[in-house]
Design a protein around this motif. Structure first.
Motif, PDB file in Angstrom:
ATOM      1  N   VAL A 197      -7.985  -4.735  -1.870  1.00 52.25           N
ATOM      2  CA  VAL A 197      -8.289  -4.535  -0.442  1.00 52.25           C
ATOM      3  C   VAL A 197      -8.847  -5.813   0.171  1.00 52.25           C
ATOM      4  O   VAL A 197      -8.423  -6.244   1.253  1.00 52.25           O
ATOM      5  N   MET A 209      -4.503  -0.239   5.526  1.00 49.96           N
ATOM      6  CA  MET A 209      -4.695   0.187   4.142  1.00 49.96           C
ATOM      7  C   MET A 209      -5.284   1.585   4.104  1.00 49.96           C
ATOM      8  O   MET A 209      -6.006   1.998   5.021  1.00 49.96           O
ATOM      9  N   GLN A 332      -0.539  -0.449   2.904  1.00 51.55           N
ATOM     10  CA  GLN A 332      -0.979  -0.612   1.518  1.00 51.55           C
ATOM     11  C   GLN A 332      -1.797   0.627   1.142  1.00 51.55           C
ATOM     12  O   GLN A 332      -2.847   0.881   1.735  1.00 51.55           O
TER      13      GLN A 332
END
Length: 492
Positions: A197, A209, A332
């Motif tokens: 991250v 994310m 993500q």
């Protein structure tokens, strides 16, 4: 798990057949690989050269794991005066050794103020010790022998009794001081996700994310740990999709930027580098759409932290926030799967309670689940007041703002609601299951009275806030009582 003489273990490994050896270590509860036995043999040989006295090889717990946390130690020896921990390494770096021993000291310091943490590296035949200044130093095997000779062995039947999992299950909300003072560690899986991250955030391109995880996976701790790491160098905003709690208030007083979701439309996010949305499953679709547009226009990184199981209203279900987020370009996604914060006994009980057709889960009654039965609502109110004063956190359903609902007839006005405890956890949780809960034809738990919020989901939300002990107060519901008795091994 039983303690064992390490010479006995080595000789059993070398002399017994594979089935015999498997039964032998199963009896002791030992978790050790063949390679680790080889490493242990080298360590033992070094000790044996100095002293052959069998007492120094005795009373070791091998491969012990702290319950509910899965923190493992290679060799543990408990004493009244101090604890000895030895980690076995075929090869390693001093940096990795130091990091592990500092972590081990944190976990073991809760049971003994004095802990000797050591690591043995086989390839270099080197013995390391973590000193009181958290520095790594090499020591001779004679010093280890003196530690083992001088230890006043603790007579224990079960090492689990020495460890209180709640000492380690740090919550940013309920253990805020420990969180701020970094008295916790992330699991390997959490560390890996955190690194990825932060790498995305440090990149020049804007990123979306997600951090997804069910109850007990440490999703909230990881999310707030990432923010703690970033907030001094990145302007970071946390948007909490629920009511702010006391832990939030403490963090805000320490300079954290945190707002409840209801203030998002009034917040200019263009000044922030990162926006973290906590409990994202509860955000409205129009709020999400605006945030995504603002983030793309302002090159703002966004982290969405959520659990798809923890929706509380029918609107939250129909919005399908997870699907909307998953459709974002170049999203993500990170999934937490390791159950580190869940009492396994309670987790098994919950699965069996919510479906009375399930028989594929082994439940062992260790005394952490309890239930009472009442038929009089007035007595229920009195009982809830009593246990609230005796260490139980009584959690209730969130009532409708528009209509009076049945659960309000027995609920204490002072009890926390399903919405106020989002993301929190408590040692001892009590919940009421009234007469309107039942099982449908497929075995699933349902609720048969009108409520604004989904009562089954609120029950799941509240019951999964439990860290140690769970109490059900069953009111005029023989079907649920029968299911509980069946789970506990006492079918009617």
């Amino acid at each position: 798990m039983k303690s064992i003489n390490i010479i006995s273990l080595i000789q059993a490994h070398n002399a017994l057949t594979q089935p015999e050896y498997a039964n032998f270590i199963k009896y002791y509860g030992v978790d050790i690989s063949d390679d680790e036995v080889s490493d242990l043999t080298v360590l033992s040989a070094n000790i044996y050269e100095i002293i052959k006295y069998s007492q120094v090889f005795n009373s070791f717990y091998i491969g012990y794991k702290i319950q509910h946390i899965s923190k493992e130690f290679d060799l543990l020896r408990f004493g009244d005066n101090y604890t000895v921990n030895i980690e076995l390494k075929k090869s390693s770096t001093e940096e990795k050794i130091k990091k592990q021993l500092i972590r081990n000291r944190y976990y073991l310091s809760h049971i003994n103020r004095v802990v000797h943490n050591l690591s043995f590296v086989v390839e270099t035949n080197t013995l390391y010790k973590l000193n009181v200044r958290s520095e790594l130093e090499t020591i001779g095997f004679s010093e280890l022998v003196q530690l083992l000779i001088g230890q006043q062995l603790k007579n224990i039947d079960n090492p689990d009794l020495l460890f209180n999992p709640s000492d380690y299950l740090v919550s940013p909300f309920n253990s805020t001081s420990k969180f701020l003072n970094e008295l916790y560690f992330l699991t390997g899986q959490q560390e890996t996700i955190k690194g990825s991250v932060i790498k995305n955030i440090n990149a020049t391109t804007q990123s979306f994310m997600t951090i997804n995880g069910g109850p007990g996976t440490g999703k909230t701790l990881l999310t707030y740990d990432i923010v703690k790491d970033l907030k001094d160098r990145k302007n970071t905003l946390i948007v909490h999709c629920g009511q702010l709690n006391n832990g939030h208030a403490t963090l805000i007083s320490e300079g954290w930027n945190i707002i409840p979701i209801k203030y998002l439309t009034q917040q200019d996010v263009s000044s922030f580098d990162i926006v973290v949305v906590d409990e994202t499953q509860r955000i409205y679709a129009n709020q999400l759409d605006k945030l995504i547009l603002d983030a793309q226009n302002g090159n703002i990184d966004c982290i969405f932290s959520y659990d798809v199981q923890q929706t509380l209203s029918r609107t939250e279900n129909s919005d399908d926030i997870d699907q909307k987020i998953s459709a974002l370009p170049n999203i993500q996604k990170y999934q937490l799967s390791d159950k580190i914060r869940t009492n396994k006994e309670i987790a098994s009980f919950i699965k069996l309670l919510f479906n009375n057709r399930r028989s594929d889960i082994n439940f062992t009654d260790r005394g952490n689940v309890d239930f009472d039965y009442f038929s009089n609502v007035e007595d229920v109110r009195n009982y809830l007041s009593l246990i609230s004063d005796n260490g139980w956190e009584v959690l209730k359903w969130t009532p409708s703002q528009y209509n009076t609902e049945h659960h309000e007839s027995y609920s204490d006005a002072q009890s926390k609601t399903a919405h106020t405890v989002i993301g929190q956890e408590f040692d001892n949780v009590a919940v009421v299951i009234d007469r309107f809960f039942s099982y449908d034809d497929s075995g699933k738990l349902t609720y048969n009275a009108r409520t604004y919020y989904d009562s089954v989901k609120m029950l799941f939300q509240n019951i999964t806030r439990t860290r140690k002990k769970l109490k059900l107060i069953i009111v005029s519901n023989n079907q649920v009582l029968e299911r509980c008795l069946s789970i506990m091994g006492h079918p009617e």
